[in-house]
Design an enzyme around this catalytic site. Structure first.
Site, mmCIF file in Angstrom:
data_model
loop_
_atom_site.group_PDB
_atom_site.id
_atom_site.type_symbol
_atom_site.label_atom_id
_atom_site.label_comp_id
_atom_site.label_asym_id
_atom_site.label_seq_id
_atom_site.Cartn_x
_atom_site.Cartn_y
_atom_site.Cartn_z
ATOM 1 N N ASN A 1 -9.446 -54.826 -61.697
ATOM 2 C CA ASN A 1 -8.936 -55.922 -60.875
ATOM 3 C C ASN A 1 -10.045 -56.637 -60.120
ATOM 4 O O ASN A 1 -9.850 -57.750 -59.629
ATOM 5 C CB ASN A 1 -7.941 -55.380 -59.840
ATOM 6 C CG ASN A 1 -6.559 -55.127 -60.406
ATOM 7 O OD1 ASN A 1 -6.196 -55.660 -61.451
ATOM 8 N ND2 ASN A 1 -5.785 -54.311 -59.721
ATOM 9 N N ASP B 1 -11.193 -47.783 -65.444
ATOM 10 C CA ASP B 1 -10.927 -48.488 -64.204
ATOM 11 C C ASP B 1 -12.137 -48.287 -63.287
ATOM 12 O O ASP B 1 -12.854 -47.288 -63.411
ATOM 13 C CB ASP B 1 -9.663 -47.909 -63.556
ATOM 14 C CG ASP B 1 -9.468 -48.383 -62.141
ATOM 15 O OD1 ASP B 1 -9.291 -49.596 -61.932
ATOM 16 O OD2 ASP B 1 -9.513 -47.534 -61.223
ATOM 17 N N ALA B 2 -12.356 -49.223 -62.380
ATOM 18 C CA ALA B 2 -13.534 -49.131 -61.511
ATOM 19 C C ALA B 2 -13.240 -48.413 -60.201
ATOM 20 O O ALA B 2 -13.790 -47.342 -59.909
ATOM 21 C CB ALA B 2 -14.087 -50.531 -61.237
ATOM 22 N N TYR B 3 -12.346 -48.996 -59.410
ATOM 23 C CA TYR B 3 -12.169 -48.545 -58.024
ATOM 24 C C TYR B 3 -11.245 -47.333 -57.939
ATOM 25 O O TYR B 3 -10.074 -47.394 -58.278
ATOM 26 C CB TYR B 3 -11.649 -49.699 -57.165
ATOM 27 C CG TYR B 3 -12.639 -50.843 -57.116
ATOM 28 C CD1 TYR B 3 -13.853 -50.687 -56.455
ATOM 29 C CD2 TYR B 3 -12.381 -52.036 -57.757
ATOM 30 C CE1 TYR B 3 -14.784 -51.711 -56.424
ATOM 31 C CE2 TYR B 3 -13.302 -53.072 -57.728
ATOM 32 C CZ TYR B 3 -14.502 -52.901 -57.065
ATOM 33 O OH TYR B 3 -15.421 -53.923 -57.038
#
Length: 220
Positions: A121, A13-15
């Site tokens: 997302n 996941d990024a954030y």
């Protein structure tokens, strides 16, 4: 692939996992004042809430639009913060700091022969900016965005972007996220899951437990 490498791909996941979502507000802390942490928390919570609600309604908007809308709500909810900071906060969100251990950990995993990717997302433009700002573009193999399916996590088609893209069974993929709800969705899909519990939060979604829990990415 080395025999010691049990997973064909490590997907992040990024954030909140690779990039610090509170860095934008912290960068302007002296101007924003003491309600900065509250502003940042509301901003993040609303950003996620909007993604879940729109997924359930079947009314997709890209993550940047939701990020703008969430900030507008956060500013309205914290009247002590001057709304004149809106644009500088949005600009800062395009260049969030990555966590200190991220580059070294990713390089180590790559040296072990794994594919490395982001599954987020975030819009493609947001992710490209964040990845380039953190100089991760030469380490990562791929960046998967929900733009391609127009629904947000935890919808199964999001996780399938990676399985289909890499032509791998889900259990050959190790998925790392700081978001416990994201870990639940990935576990349900069939990924091996590692919850990066940076905040030391209590566990939840006990019917979809992570395979491992770590305080950061260092021990991957």
């Amino acid at each position: 692939m080395p025999a010691t490498q049990p997973y064909a791909a490590f997907v992040f996941d990024a954030y909140g996992t690779l990039f610090d979502v509170h860095a934008a507000v912290r960068r302007h802390a002296s101007d924003i004042g003491p309600d900065g942490p509250r502003l940042s928390e509301i901003w993040r919570n609303k950003q996620l809430e909007y993604s879940w609600v729109r997924s359930l309604m079947g009314a997709y908007q890209d993550f940047w639009a939701l990020t703008e809308q969430a900030l507008d709500y956060a500013l309205a909810a914290t009247p002590s913060v001057d709304k004149a900071h809106r644009q500088s906060l949005l600009d800062a969100y395009w260049k969030l700091d990555c966590y200190a251990e991220v580059p070294q950990v990713l390089k180590g995993l790559k040296a072990r022969g794994a594919k490395l990717a982001i599954l987020s997302n975030g819009s493609k433009a947001m992710l490209e900016s964040a990845v380039n700002n953190a100089a991760l573009d030469e380490i990562l193999d791929d960046v998967f965005s929900v733009e391609d399916v127009e629904i947000f996590k935890t919808a199964p088609p999001v996780y399938d972007l990676v399985a289909t893209g890499y032509r791998l069974y889900p259990d050959a993929i190790s998925f790392q996220s700081s978001n416990r709800w994201d870990i639940a969705g990935a576990r349900k899909f069939g990924f091996r899951t590692v919850w990066i519990n940076r905040a030391g939060n209590p566990d939840e979604y006990l019917d979809f437990t992570p395979h491992a829990v770590l305080p950061d990415l260092t021990k991957l």
